[in-house]
Motif scaffolding. Structure first.
Motif, PDB file in Angstrom:
ATOM      1  N   ILE B 235     -76.895  57.003  78.070  1.00  0.00           N
ATOM      2  CA  ILE B 235     -77.807  57.068  76.919  1.00  0.00           C
ATOM      3  C   ILE B 235     -77.703  58.410  76.194  1.00  0.00           C
ATOM      4  O   ILE B 235     -78.506  58.725  75.326  1.00  0.00           O
ATOM      5  CB  ILE B 235     -79.280  56.797  77.308  1.00  0.00           C
ATOM      6  CG1 ILE B 235     -79.750  57.803  78.354  1.00  0.00           C
ATOM      7  CG2 ILE B 235     -79.456  55.375  77.797  1.00  0.00           C
ATOM      8  CD1 ILE B 235     -81.236  57.747  78.598  1.00  0.00           C
ATOM      9  N   LEU B 236     -76.676  59.190  76.520  1.00  0.00           N
ATOM     10  CA  LEU B 236     -76.493  60.510  75.896  1.00  0.00           C
ATOM     11  C   LEU B 236     -76.426  60.392  74.372  1.00  0.00           C
ATOM     12  O   LEU B 236     -75.640  59.631  73.838  1.00  0.00           O
ATOM     13  CB  LEU B 236     -75.188  61.113  76.417  1.00  0.00           C
ATOM     14  CG  LEU B 236     -74.763  62.444  75.833  1.00  0.00           C
ATOM     15  CD1 LEU B 236     -75.664  63.548  76.353  1.00  0.00           C
ATOM     16  CD2 LEU B 236     -73.318  62.728  76.201  1.00  0.00           C
ATOM     17  N   PHE B 237     -77.257  61.138  73.666  1.00  0.00           N
ATOM     18  CA  PHE B 237     -77.214  61.074  72.205  1.00  0.00           C
ATOM     19  C   PHE B 237     -77.455  62.413  71.518  1.00  0.00           C
ATOM     20  O   PHE B 237     -76.573  62.928  70.837  1.00  0.00           O
ATOM     21  CB  PHE B 237     -78.220  60.033  71.680  1.00  0.00           C
ATOM     22  CG  PHE B 237     -78.206  59.863  70.190  1.00  0.00           C
ATOM     23  CD1 PHE B 237     -77.262  59.049  69.586  1.00  0.00           C
ATOM     24  CD2 PHE B 237     -79.109  60.538  69.385  1.00  0.00           C
ATOM     25  CE1 PHE B 237     -77.213  58.894  68.206  1.00  0.00           C
ATOM     26  CE2 PHE B 237     -79.074  60.394  67.999  1.00  0.00           C
ATOM     27  CZ  PHE B 237     -78.127  59.561  67.426  1.00  0.00           C
ATOM     28  N   ASP B 238     -78.631  62.998  71.695  1.00  0.00           N
ATOM     29  CA  ASP B 238     -79.053  64.059  70.763  1.00  0.00           C
ATOM     30  C   ASP B 238     -78.160  65.297  70.691  1.00  0.00           C
ATOM     31  O   ASP B 238     -77.811  65.722  69.598  1.00  0.00           O
ATOM     32  CB  ASP B 238     -80.539  64.443  70.903  1.00  0.00           C
ATOM     33  CG  ASP B 238     -81.095  64.248  72.280  1.00  0.00           C
ATOM     34  OD1 ASP B 238     -80.303  63.992  73.195  1.00  0.00           O
ATOM     35  OD2 ASP B 238     -82.318  64.354  72.443  1.00  0.00           O
ATOM     36  N   GLN B 239     -77.802  65.881  71.865  1.00  0.00           N
ATOM     37  CA  GLN B 239     -76.981  67.092  71.796  1.00  0.00           C
ATOM     38  C   GLN B 239     -75.677  66.795  71.077  1.00  0.00           C
ATOM     39  O   GLN B 239     -75.209  67.563  70.252  1.00  0.00           O
ATOM     40  CB  GLN B 239     -76.598  67.629  73.175  1.00  0.00           C
ATOM     41  CG  GLN B 239     -77.723  67.972  74.086  1.00  0.00           C
ATOM     42  CD  GLN B 239     -77.983  66.832  75.029  1.00  0.00           C
ATOM     43  OE1 GLN B 239     -78.652  65.886  74.652  1.00  0.00           O
ATOM     44  NE2 GLN B 239     -77.476  66.889  76.247  1.00  0.00           N
ATOM     45  N   VAL B 240     -75.068  65.655  71.431  1.00  0.00           N
ATOM     46  CA  VAL B 240     -73.764  65.319  70.862  1.00  0.00           C
ATOM     47  C   VAL B 240     -73.903  65.055  69.369  1.00  0.00           C
ATOM     48  O   VAL B 240     -73.079  65.489  68.565  1.00  0.00           O
ATOM     49  CB  VAL B 240     -73.168  64.086  71.563  1.00  0.00           C
ATOM     50  CG1 VAL B 240     -71.756  63.846  71.066  1.00  0.00           C
ATOM     51  CG2 VAL B 240     -73.173  64.281  73.057  1.00  0.00           C
ATOM     52  N   TRP B 241     -74.953  64.360  69.004  1.00  0.00           N
ATOM     53  CA  TRP B 241     -75.166  64.056  67.583  1.00  0.00           C
ATOM     54  C   TRP B 241     -75.261  65.341  66.769  1.00  0.00           C
ATOM     55  O   TRP B 241     -74.655  65.481  65.717  1.00  0.00           O
ATOM     56  CB  TRP B 241     -76.418  63.197  67.418  1.00  0.00           C
ATOM     57  CG  TRP B 241     -76.696  62.865  65.986  1.00  0.00           C
ATOM     58  CD1 TRP B 241     -77.714  63.337  65.220  1.00  0.00           C
ATOM     59  CD2 TRP B 241     -75.921  62.011  65.143  1.00  0.00           C
ATOM     60  NE1 TRP B 241     -77.618  62.829  63.951  1.00  0.00           N
ATOM     61  CE2 TRP B 241     -76.535  62.007  63.878  1.00  0.00           C
ATOM     62  CE3 TRP B 241     -74.768  61.242  65.334  1.00  0.00           C
ATOM     63  CZ2 TRP B 241     -76.039  61.278  62.805  1.00  0.00           C
ATOM     64  CZ3 TRP B 241     -74.277  60.516  64.260  1.00  0.00           C
ATOM     65  CH2 TRP B 241     -74.910  60.536  63.025  1.00  0.00           C
ATOM     66  N   VAL B 242     -76.032  66.307  67.288  1.00  0.00           N
ATOM     67  CA  VAL B 242     -76.222  67.555  66.562  1.00  0.00           C
ATOM     68  C   VAL B 242     -74.929  68.381  66.566  1.00  0.00           C
ATOM     69  O   VAL B 242     -74.547  68.951  65.548  1.00  0.00           O
ATOM     70  CB  VAL B 242     -77.381  68.367  67.178  1.00  0.00           C
ATOM     71  CG1 VAL B 242     -77.471  69.737  66.535  1.00  0.00           C
ATOM     72  CG2 VAL B 242     -78.692  67.627  67.005  1.00  0.00           C
ATOM     73  N   LEU B 243     -74.237  68.418  67.711  1.00  0.00           N
ATOM     74  CA  LEU B 243     -73.059  69.274  67.834  1.00  0.00           C
ATOM     75  C   LEU B 243     -71.852  68.743  67.079  1.00  0.00           C
ATOM     76  O   LEU B 243     -71.210  69.454  66.322  1.00  0.00           O
ATOM     77  CB  LEU B 243     -72.678  69.404  69.308  1.00  0.00           C
ATOM     78  CG  LEU B 243     -73.093  70.665  70.036  1.00  0.00           C
ATOM     79  CD1 LEU B 243     -72.510  70.646  71.429  1.00  0.00           C
ATOM     80  CD2 LEU B 243     -72.636  71.909  69.311  1.00  0.00           C
ATOM     81  N   THR B 244     -71.513  67.480  67.297  1.00  0.00           N
ATOM     82  CA  THR B 244     -70.247  66.974  66.748  1.00  0.00           C
ATOM     83  C   THR B 244     -70.411  65.664  65.988  1.00  0.00           C
ATOM     84  O   THR B 244     -69.462  65.215  65.350  1.00  0.00           O
ATOM     85  CB  THR B 244     -69.234  66.694  67.874  1.00  0.00           C
ATOM     86  OG1 THR B 244     -69.782  65.682  68.724  1.00  0.00           O
ATOM     87  CG2 THR B 244     -68.949  67.938  68.686  1.00  0.00           C
ATOM     88  N   ALA B 245     -71.569  65.025  66.087  1.00  0.00           N
ATOM     89  CA  ALA B 245     -71.805  63.711  65.469  1.00  0.00           C
ATOM     90  C   ALA B 245     -70.725  62.705  65.874  1.00  0.00           C
ATOM     91  O   ALA B 245     -70.404  61.794  65.126  1.00  0.00           O
ATOM     92  CB  ALA B 245     -71.888  63.830  63.948  1.00  0.00           C
ATOM     93  N   GLY B 246     -70.139  62.891  67.060  1.00  0.00           N
ATOM     94  CA  GLY B 246     -69.153  61.923  67.543  1.00  0.00           C
ATOM     95  C   GLY B 246     -67.724  62.351  67.283  1.00  0.00           C
ATOM     96  O   GLY B 246     -66.791  61.802  67.838  1.00  0.00           O
ATOM     97  N   GLY B 247     -67.529  63.342  66.411  1.00  0.00           N
ATOM     98  CA  GLY B 247     -66.178  63.783  66.082  1.00  0.00           C
ATOM     99  C   GLY B 247     -65.737  64.881  67.004  1.00  0.00           C
ATOM    100  O   GLY B 247     -66.408  65.123  68.005  1.00  0.00           O
ATOM    101  N   PRO B 248     -64.672  65.600  66.751  1.00  0.00           N
ATOM    102  CA  PRO B 248     -63.652  65.257  65.756  1.00  0.00           C
ATOM    103  C   PRO B 248     -62.827  64.046  66.180  1.00  0.00           C
ATOM    104  O   PRO B 248     -62.513  63.909  67.361  1.00  0.00           O
ATOM    105  CB  PRO B 248     -62.791  66.521  65.691  1.00  0.00           C
ATOM    106  CG  PRO B 248     -63.124  67.305  66.905  1.00  0.00           C
ATOM    107  CD  PRO B 248     -64.441  66.870  67.400  1.00  0.00           C
ATOM    108  N   GLN B 249     -62.540  63.236  65.206  1.00  0.00           N
ATOM    109  CA  GLN B 249     -61.704  62.048  65.401  1.00  0.00           C
ATOM    110  C   GLN B 249     -62.212  61.150  66.527  1.00  0.00           C
ATOM    111  O   GLN B 249     -61.444  60.681  67.357  1.00  0.00           O
ATOM    112  CB  GLN B 249     -60.264  62.465  65.654  1.00  0.00           C
ATOM    113  CG  GLN B 249     -59.662  63.195  64.477  1.00  0.00           C
ATOM    114  CD  GLN B 249     -58.580  64.166  64.902  1.00  0.00           C
ATOM    115  OE1 GLN B 249     -57.881  63.911  65.872  1.00  0.00           O
ATOM    116  NE2 GLN B 249     -58.438  65.253  64.195  1.00  0.00           N
ATOM    117  N   ASP B 250     -63.514  60.952  66.572  1.00  0.00           N
ATOM    118  CA  ASP B 250     -64.132  60.052  67.547  1.00  0.00           C
ATOM    119  C   ASP B 250     -63.986  60.526  68.988  1.00  0.00           C
ATOM    120  O   ASP B 250     -64.269  59.771  69.917  1.00  0.00           O
ATOM    121  CB  ASP B 250     -63.572  58.625  67.430  1.00  0.00           C
ATOM    122  CG  ASP B 250     -64.138  57.907  66.213  1.00  0.00           C
ATOM    123  OD1 ASP B 250     -65.058  58.448  65.584  1.00  0.00           O
ATOM    124  OD2 ASP B 250     -63.649  56.806  65.896  1.00  0.00           O
TER     125      ASP B 250
END
Lengths: 431, 301
Positions: B235-250
């Motif tokens: 369920i990891l979401f917030d840190q990653v969303w703020v840091l990279t939004a899923g990128g670079p290149q997925d």
């Protein structure tokens, strides 16, 4: 016995509900109108609050509530409320890149404005910024009040020290000036954004942008290639630029670097002028602006639509007529628009407002240049903006797999564009 | 009308119904904000529901589509990599820290260590994301500044697709190490000292004592930590969303970020619901596997 108890609990709770909400709305005075507005930008909302105060004074029966939510949260909530069929505000600010998803379903979710807009109003609006981005299938859903021609901002003091003359006419001269600057100072001339938002000005230069008028992918056209190649060369060949801190121009790292004099040039739309004033306290007065250079062969564009926000009436509004009256009052009135200009350098899409002297006042932040004159000069050159329902997929894909990979030197530009366009078309077909 | 209300109040005032009345608010909220959305989402996953307007029933199309969706597969691989790191790197590290904290050498610093390890847990994910954006920045980041001083080339922590997921894992370890150490520490302190004493008398050396006393006695805690790590990872979401939004290149696209992108940025609610349910099935399956493994492991002892 036990079931009767459960039932009793349930019924008691149900009976509590209406009393908690003050017992039904039937007896409400029909003249009283309450409008709820949702927005995501502090400065825009403060202005809407100011205008709402004026409107409430003139119409005592109307109460307007302005609510601010963070960018993502507001747009997500708006989508959710429109799907749910309840809970949406009367009026909402929708940012330019978040509008296209609303065109995906059978309904758009906003009140069509075609019947509200008079011919007179249409004639007085800069359509490419006020109407096109929020128009779908010929139906107009929103009013954008910001004219957003991107510009080039530079530290006049640093450039002067390095013996560089402004304004710079062509990109070729710009690159040469950058090389001289790097030699003189040892600092980078500018930074290049490689993730979100950075491509806006590329759209500007690319004479058209991500999509063409038929809705097909268009970022690989001659100018798209040319601009991305130039970005790449600045970093890896001419060595006058580095990738922007945080990958974008509107990031804390970029502002810190600008304020510390680590880059001499940055780019942005008029809304970015407000951001600069908020974030670059140390260097106020040391900035000047000019239009984008063009290429030596005369091609390219002096500016381009860079962002924007439209104000819409949602389909759930009980008072669309009053909501429209308020939107007109705010956006088609010179004095009210001037309040926004004072607050955050908003250059109105309402053409009569551009005739107001106040817009052409010298701005101390920009070394007493007159930003209004710049906007007036280039406003007519904003290339047409073509929206697409596939905007989110295609622009996301472009950022991540074309722009970023090229600028990180992971793939050649030709390869990235070729694969990029194929993939983007697949994404659209797949949908 | 009035008499009905009075009757109800009378009934409610009797002692037997009072407890139900007290817990009713929770269950009503639970039903409307939890159970209802859970089932509605399952229902929605069988529909094509894009944007506003009518929905069409598509049976299992959303699920079959997932199998061929490269970005979805990528998000499953990324999330599973993160989960594997949580289980096989974070959990053993946490155990080591707990053992260190439990040893008599660190007796006086215990409270300080506990505080240091616990701070990340009470900090919001968004704040952590913003903070580490500054730490991980390539040209101006604290971490690269630090490693440059000891003579290491700067690392593109969150800028390169090779490094970004590793940085997210590193960040995950920083956040969760403390809490997991505390779980293990609690487990360690529950092991009666007599076991070790009699083992020493029987001539068991330290590795033997660890293998035959500490590990088996920690089995319930370990199982808890592993299951928690798996659920937390998926369920990891917030840190990653703020840091990279899923990128670079997925490269850091997690399942929840993909779910969010599909649901909100692309406004495809049916497909997003199918992603949510595939997430549920994966976590459920892994949890069952963990339970089975630990049961088997338990039989050996």
């Amino acid at each position: 016995m036990r079931y009767i108890t459960y039932l009793a609990i349930l019924l008691a709770l149900l009976l509590m509900v209406p009393s908690a909400f003050g017992g039904g709305a039937q007896e409400a005075d029909t003249d009283e109108v309450e409008l709820l507005f949702w927005g995501f930008a502090d400065n825009r909302n403060q202005w809407y609050r100011d205008v709402a105060d004026l409107y409430e004074e003139m119409h005592p029966n109307v109460t307007i509530t302005i609510e601010t939510y963070p960018y993502d949260e507001m747009h997500d909530q708006l989508q959710t409320a429109l799907v749910a069929g309840t809970g949406a505000p009367d009026i909402a600010d929708v940012e330019i890149s978040r509008f296209s998803v609303f065109t995906r379903g059978a309904r758009v979710g906003f009140v069509p404005l075609n019947d509200y807009l008079t011919d007179d109003q249409l004639a007085n609006l800069n359509a490419s910024a006020a109407l096109d981005p929020w128009t779908w299938d010929g139906v107009r859903y929103g009013i954008g009040n910001e004219l957003n021609p991107g510009a080039l901002y530079y530290r006049w003091d640093l450039l002067e020290e390095a013996g560089i003359e402004t304004p710079i006419e062509t990109w070729e001269e710009f690159t040469e000036a950058g090389q001289r600057y790097v030699e003189e100072t040892g600092n980078y001339f500018l930074s290049v954004p490689n993730v979100t938002w950075g491509w806006w000005w590329m759209v500007a230069q690319a004479e058209g942008g991500f999509f063409d008028e038929t809705g097909d992918v268009n970022f690989d056209n001659e100018f798209g290639q040319r601009v991305l190649q130039m970005f790449y060369d600045w970093v890896y060949v001419d060595e006058i630029a580095t990738l922007a801190p945080g990958g974008e121009y509107d990031s804390p790292g970029q502002y810190a670097a600008l304020d510390a004099g680590e880059f001499a040039v940055t780019m942005g739309a008029p809304w970015f002028q407000g951001f600069m004033k908020d974030n670059l306290e140390e260097t106020a007065g040391l900035w000047e602006m000019q239009e984008f250079p063009i290429y030596a062969d005369g091609r390219g564009s002096r500016t381009g639509q860079w962002g924007g926000t439209g104000t819409m009436i949602t389909e759930q509004s009980d008072h669309p007529d009053v909501a429209w009256d308020f939107i007109q009052f705010a956006n088609f009135d010179v004095d009210n628009l001037m309040l926004a200009f004072d607050r955050f350098n908003l250059y109105p899409t309402w053409v009569p407002a551009l005739e107001d002297d106040r817009i052409y006042e010298p701005d101390p932040f920009f070394n007493d240049q007159r930003p209004g004159e710049y906007v007036e000069r280039v406003a007519g050159d904003i290339p047409t903006f073509y929206n697409s329902p596939y905007w989110p997929e295609v622009t996301d894909y472009f950022e991540d797999f074309v722009m970023d990979r090229v600028l990180q030197d992971e793939i050649s530009l030709e390869e990235a564009m070729r694969v990029g366009v194929e993939e983007a078309r697949d994404l659209m077909e797949d949908f | 009308m009035r008499s009905l209300q009075t009757q109800l109040l009378y009934r409610l005032s009797n002692k037997r119904s009072a407890p139900y009345l007290f817990i009713a608010p929770f269950f009503l909220l639970f039903l409307s904000f939890w159970i209802y959305p859970v089932f509605y989402s399952l229902y929605l996953s069988f529909f094509s529901a894009t944007g506003l307007g009518p929905r069409t029933f598509v049976a299992l199309d959303n699920y079959t589509r997932l199998v061929g969706d490269g970005r979805f597969i990528r998000s499953v691989i990324n999330t599973s990599t993160y989960a594997a790191a949580s289980v096989f790197i974070l959990a053993p590290l946490a155990l080591m820290v707990a053992i260190a904290l439990n040893s008599s050498y660190t007796r006086y610093l215990k409270n300080l260590y506990r505080l240091i390890y616990f701070i990340p847990v009470i900090t919001s994910g968004v704040v952590i994301g913003i903070m580490f954006g500054v730490v991980f920045d390539y040209a101006y980041g604290l971490l690269n500044n630090f490693i440059a001083r000891i003579g290491i080339e700067p690392i593109p922590w969150i800028r390169s697709s090779q490094w970004a997921l590793r940085s997210i894992i590193l960040l995950g370890i920083w956040i969760w190490l403390g809490l997991n150490s505390l779980y293990f520490l609690a487990g360690l302190q529950n092991i009666p000292n007599e076991f070790y004493e009699s083992a020493i008398i029987d001539g068991a050396n330290a590795p033997q004592r660890f293998r035959f006393i500490t590990l088996p006695m920690l089995r319930p805690v370990t199982m808890f930590v592993v299951i928690q790590a798996i659920i937390g990872s998926y369920i990891l979401f917030d840190q990653v969303w703020v840091l990279t939004a899923g990128g670079p290149q997925d490269s850091t696209l997690t399942m929840t970020i993909y779910l969010y992108l599909i649901g909100f940025r692309q406004f495809r609610l049916g497909y997003a619901s199918a992603i949510a349910y595939s997430l549920v099935f994966i976590v459920l399956g892994l949890t069952l596997v963990v339970l089975l493994v630990f049961r088997k492991f338990g039989d050996d002892v």
